[in-house]
Design an enzyme around this catalytic site. Structure first.
Site, short mmCIF file in Angstrom:
data_model
loop_
_atom_site.label_atom_id
_atom_site.label_comp_id
_atom_site.label_asym_id
_atom_site.label_seq_id
_atom_site.Cartn_x
_atom_site.Cartn_y
_atom_site.Cartn_z
N GLU A 1 0.83 -1.20 0.00
CA GLU A 1 0.00 0.00 0.00
C GLU A 1 0.87 1.25 0.00
O GLU A 1 0.46 2.30 -0.48
CB GLU A 1 -0.94 0.00 1.21
N HIS B 1 5.37 -27.53 3.26
CA HIS B 1 4.49 -28.60 2.78
C HIS B 1 3.45 -28.07 1.80
O HIS B 1 2.52 -28.79 1.45
CB HIS B 1 3.81 -29.28 3.97
N LYS C 1 -13.60 1.90 -3.45
CA LYS C 1 -14.61 2.21 -2.43
C LYS C 1 -15.77 2.99 -3.02
O LYS C 1 -16.94 2.76 -2.69
CB LYS C 1 -13.96 3.00 -1.28
#
Length: 557
Positions: free
Chosen positions: A366, A397, A520
């Site tokens: 960001e 794994h 937004k």
């Protein structure tokens, strides 16, 4: 007739040109060559790339850098006026140029009694006053003198935030709050806008003894507002008490907007404030960390700030070639911009640090995930890599197969803890110690294999085991003597200053986030359509989104 021979003009020297040429030359040299086994040159190189900061140890020797690389990187940093920009940061100048404000998150961790840098004094005084107010709230809670609306003492805190208002406090709570015996109250974190984190808490917490912390820099973030309204509705219905009364007893506000907190119904005594010059992703040191202090105590919270402040002092005073955040930054930029490594893995070898990769994703991407520079021109090269990762033993794994034998080059930070004080004796202590040794052995082995590839296989074993380990994956190892508040504070501050240094190298503004805002705004108009409300702002139509809206509305009916 004379024929003149024209030679190609010499390339003008700049630090960037020199680094590009050097990168082309270094491509022919592997990390196995640089590490060099037992030779004295390799030993001197490895020793020169190890650093101690208090109880932190950082090893950069498995990075694809030579003495010449570091010299050229320092020339680049100086050509970008790094030292001057660093002074401007701490002097409170408006380094956040697009929002016309300083970036003074360091003021929130400045200790009392120590003079602040010129230009930061007023910010430090404000932060220290808020820290005293925070300490008073914590003392009241721990003394069981904080009563809910029905007169019961508070036992649990629900911290409601998102992004920087959630990731930092949550990381510290998870890292240091593993032992219930070390917790003064239970703290629970809610950030998802879908309510999925809140619903289980509603089922198991006592509404009479639950305190809400509404942490929102702007006090307008939709995710946080919806979660707190749902939480207050739960308390109101369960206790049959009106929301304004509950706001006066069981809600704390943390924001830059005291006016909005008051308008919401939070009494001034329950408001904690920080200023616009502390960015959300840099705010754990501010009152945003109140839930950490409530859970673990002011002594632990103060130690967190002390660790971070120690790194501030080192960053301010150490010469560039010995300055650990600067070295982290220039090496990271070298990997991204000159070695063309597009992704960086963060691999903590301690499950208590499971949230570190997510925290650093926000902090780095960001801040520096930008392609428009301070001069408003497109940046013509790579900037921030993609940050990702997981707890190392789990990752082994899952995706290490691709890292070792796939076709992608990745850089990495391995983070490990040398010792753990668990207060247990006897056979159980022995088995726990054995597990810690196994974890550390895996961390060191994987770091070595990342760097050396097939060259990590002993000669006597070659031909007896699978090969094809690509190696040459540059990585750093960060060791903590122990996992405590000081070390976590120091670690996070190291990465903060790394981000700032890289922003200087790339000429971007690390303290704004314009890319977050448009999504937004689009979401607001789509939300209004889902609610059947008039749309405030026109939206761009595309058939894919239109069809998805129709499907959602059909199913919800």
């Amino acid at each position: 007739m004379n024929v003149s021979t024209f030679s190609k003009p010499a390339r003008v020297y700049t630090p960037l040109n020199a680094l590009q040429s050097h990168a082309e030359q270094l491509q022919a040299k592997s990390l196995a060559d640089l590490l060099g086994g037992e030779c004295q040159v390799a030993k001197r190189r490895a020793e020169a790339l190890r650093f101690d900061l208090g109880s932190l140890h950082l090893d950069f020797s498995k990075q694809r850098v030579s003495e010449q690389t570091l010299s050229l990187l320092m020339d680049w940093a100086r050509s970008c006026r790094l030292e001057e920009r660093r002074e401007a940061l701490f002097a409170g100048r408006h380094v956040n140029v697009f929002e016309n404000r300083p970036a003074l998150h360091m003021a929130a961790r400045w200790p009392e009694g120590e003079p602040a840098p010129q230009g930061m004094e007023e910010a430090v005084a404000f932060c220290q006053a808020q820290r005293q107010k925070l300490a008073g709230m914590v003392e009241r809670l721990h003394a069981r003198q904080w009563f809910g609306a029905t007169g019961q003492s508070i036992t649990d805190v629900v911290h409601i935030g998102v992004g920087g208002s959630d990731l930092g406090p949550k990381l510290v709570s998870e890292t240091l709050g593993q032992c219930p015996s070390q917790q003064h109250v239970g703290v629970h974190y809610v950030s998802s806008m879908d309510g999925a984190q809140l619903l289980p808490l509603i089922e198991r917490l006592n509404p009479e003894t639950t305190l809400l912390v509404l942490a929102s820099k702007s006090f307008t973030t939709a995710d946080t507002q919806f979660n707190v309204k749902t939480a207050l509705t739960w308390l109101s219905e369960a206790l049959e008490i009106d929301v304004p009364t509950l706001c006066g007893h069981q809600l704390i506000g943390v924001s830059t907007r005291a006016d909005k907190m008051t308008e919401f119904g939070i009494p001034e005594a329950h408001q904690l404030e920080f200023k616009e010059w502390i960015g959300g992703r840099f705010s754990i040191w501010s009152p945003i960390g109140v839930s950490v202090a409530m859970q673990l105590g002011m002594e632990t919270f103060d130690q967190l700030l002390e660790g971070a402040h120690a790194i501030d002092q080192h960053f301010l005073a150490a010469p560039l070639h010995e300055n650990v955040p600067v070295l982290m930054a220039v090496i990271g930029a070298w990997n991204s911009q000159f070695l063309n490594i597009a992704t960086h893995a963060v691999l903590p070898y301690d499950a208590r640090m499971a949230s570190v990769p997510a925290y650093l994703q926000q902090l780095e991407m960001e801040s520096n995930g930008k392609s428009v520079g301070l001069d408003q021109k497109l940046v013509p090269h790579a900037t921030c890599p993609i940050i990702w990762g997981d707890v190392g033993p789990n990752a082994q794994h899952a995706f290490y197969q691709l890292l070792h034998q796939g076709s992608h080059t990745v850089s990495a930070d391995f983070i490990a803890v040398a010792s753990r004080e668990h207060g247990i004796e006897g056979p159980l202590a022995d088995t726990l110690n054995a597990q810690e040794h196994l974890t550390l052995a895996n961390c060191l082995a994987q770091s070595q294999l990342f760097a050396l590839g097939d060259d990590a296989i002993p000669a006597v074993s070659r031909g007896q085991m699978a090969q094809g380990y690509r190696g040459n994956q540059p990585n750093s190892v960060i060791l903590m003597q122990r996992l405590d508040a000081w070390n976590i504070g120091a670690l996070l501050a190291l990465y903060e200053h790394k981000v700032f240094v890289q922003s200087v190298l790339w000429n971007v503004n690390p303290f704004d986030q314009p890319g977050v805002e448009l999504g937004k705004k689009l979401a607001t108009s789509l939300y209004q359509q889902l609610e059947g409300e008039p749309v405030d702002t026109p939206t761009v139509f595309d058939p894919s989104t239109g069809a998805l809206l129709e499907k959602i509305q059909a199913w919800r009916q």
